[in-house]
Design an enzyme around this catalytic site. Structure first.
Site, PDB file in Angstrom:
ATOM      1  N   SER A 101      -9.692   1.587  -5.388  1.00 11.46           N
ATOM      2  CA  SER A 101      -8.286   1.806  -5.036  1.00 11.46           C
ATOM      3  C   SER A 101      -8.122   2.750  -3.842  1.00 11.46           C
ATOM      4  O   SER A 101      -8.535   2.419  -2.748  1.00 11.46           O
ATOM      5  CB  SER A 101      -7.553   2.311  -6.275  1.00 11.46           C
ATOM      6  N   ASP A 247      -2.502  -2.451  -4.177  1.00 10.38           N
ATOM      7  CA  ASP A 247      -1.569  -2.538  -5.304  1.00 10.38           C
ATOM      8  C   ASP A 247      -0.437  -1.531  -5.115  1.00 10.38           C
ATOM      9  O   ASP A 247       0.538  -1.544  -5.851  1.00 10.38           O
ATOM     10  CB  ASP A 247      -2.262  -2.359  -6.671  1.00 10.38           C
TER      11      ASP A 247
HETATM   12 MG    MG Z   1      -4.758   0.938  -5.782  1.00 15.62          MG
END
Ligand code: MG
Length: 451
Positions: A101, A247
């Site tokens: 991430s 995301d």
């Molecule tokens: Mg992420």
């Protein structure tokens, strides 16, 4: 093992650590065996743009197939693209994403996905961890080894987003957008999404590069100053930055000013509650009061959870929430996917701008202003801290740590899930009061730990 803290493998966001040191090929293989044993069906596997991701993805695939399950290899893509693929394909039993991430370049991680596209819940992660530690996963005989197929789901993912916004209205506006994918996984989908939304997209840091040569993958204000300058220089309507696996998305207004993540969460929550004529918005206890203020005014209700996106998604599902999200640029649109989605966030922000016919800075001006301050204190004894907090603040909200509400602000004190620290947050409309509350919180923590 440092990952997740306290000797635990899974932290708040799957398994994370430094690649080839804490997150090894052997570990990835065995984790592949774990999810194959638990889910027992065809699994989708994808990865972000990190240098170690192809290595770890190969290891995960080796593990899954050695446990007798087939794999659909989706290659490089944003985490929500894989989640969307898994959700839409009923014959896929779950998924694995190799990603760290927003963490720095030396990190990597492994995240498990349920068959409906949600991340594994805490209890599912615990079950996985028990199987990993006890080595009770399956290894099949040579003739039962799984097969590997390749598929590209990026177009399907982009189309899935286009289907859920007012495409004609957005296209009509011909927005000029500066997009900063931070050399992460968003490079393979977000530029095309913007083009299909009829925008003129100026891209920076737009080639996937796991050395992250231009900025740290976390899209916080101090890392996106170049984007802020670009928005101003090219006269764009909007600037967008993704984290490493896209995301999350954070935004810059047309003046080149960074819009706080909580403010964006409030803006979108308000939009959804107004559209639905009420409804529930789910967010962690750490989110700014500005979210609750605007949701209430629009006739909705905020439900608070512990920190972490799986619990937000789980609560949204349970309560049929209209919207949810975290104050870090992670927004959840339930009609699309019960998970954070950076590309969907871009499309919905553009839809909001198009529908309101206002500039982003004008919309932001309507959101109540709070001063939110954060601090950390070293804390090696989380149990002692929590017990001390219960004695000091018996009436606090203990959803996650202790949250104490005052007439003119609040403080939140909670032990970190991943590091030996206590996190303290304080918020008030007045900066002086926020500082007072923060200092009081720090004093309380120090006093409890020194007793
Ligand atoms: Mg992420």
């Amino acid at each position: 093992m440092r990952i997740g803290g306290a000797g635990k493998l899974f932290g708040t966001d799957g398994v994370r650590g430094i690649a080839n040191d804490e997150i090894t090929v052997e570990m990835a293989t065995n984790l592949g065996r774990v999810i194959a044993t638990l889910r027992d069906g065809t699994l989708a596997v994808g990865m972000d743009a990190r240098l170690s991701s192809p290595m770890l993805k190969s290891a995960v695939i080796a593990g899954i197939t050695s446990a007798g399950c087939d794999v659909v290899d989706l290659g490089l893509l944003p985490t929500p693209a894989l989640q969307y693929y898994v959700k839409c394909n009923k014959d896929i039993a779950g998924g694995v994403v190799v990603t760290a991430s927003h963490n720095p370049r030396e990190y990597n991680g492994i995240k498990f996905i349920q068959s409906d596209g949600r991340e594994f819940t805490r209890s599912m992660d615990e079950e996985s961890e028990r199987m990993y530690m006890s080595k009770s996963y399956r290894i099949v005989s040579w003739d039962k080894v799984g097969k590997v197929y390749r598929e590209d789901c990026r177009r399907m993912y982009i189309q899935g987003i286009l289907d859920k916004v007012n495409l004609d209205l957005i296209s009509e506006k011909k927005f000029k957008v500066v997009l900063d994918c931070g050399n992460g996984a968003g490079c393979v989908t977000s530029p095309e999404l913007l083009r299909k939304l009829g925008c003129r997209c100026v891209s920076i840091n737009a080639h996937p590069d796991g050395t992250f040569p231009c900025r740290n993958p976390e899209p916080v204000k101090e890392n996106v100053e170049f984007l802020m300058k670009c928005v101003k220089n090219v006269g764009a309507d909007l600037g967008v930055a993704h984290d490493g696996d896209a995301d999350r998305a954070t935004f810059v207004d047309e003046r080149g000013e960074f819009v706080g993540e909580d403010v964006m969460l409030a803006l979108m929550a308000k939009y959804y509650v107004e559209k639905n004529g009420g409804g529930i918005v789910v967010t962690p206890v750490s989110s700014s009061k500005c979210v609750e203020d605007v949701v209430r005014e629009a006739g909705g209700e905020v439900v608070y959870t512990a920190v972490g996106s799986p619990v937000v998604a789980e609560t949204m599902l349970k309560l049929k929430a209209v919207f949810g999200g975290e104050g870090n640029g992670g927004l959840v649109f339930p009609e699309h996917l019960l998970a954070r989605d950076g590309a969907m966030s871009i499309a919905k922000v553009l839809e909001l701008l198009a529908e309101e016919g206002k500039k982003l800075s004008e919309l932001v001006a309507d959101i109540p202003k709070y001063v939110t301050l954060k601090a950390k204190v070293l804390c090696r004894d989380k149990i002692k801290l929590l017990e001390g907090l219960k004695q000091t603040f018996p009436d606090a909200d203990f959803t996650d740590g202790a949250k104490v509400e005052y007439e003119d602000g609040w403080i939140l004190i909670r032990p970190s899930g991943t590091e030996p620290i206590a996190r303290i947050m304080a918020e008030s409309k007045s900066e002086k009061r926020a500082k007072e509350l923060l200092e009081m919180g720090m004093e309380v923590v120090k006093k409890i730990l020194s007793e």
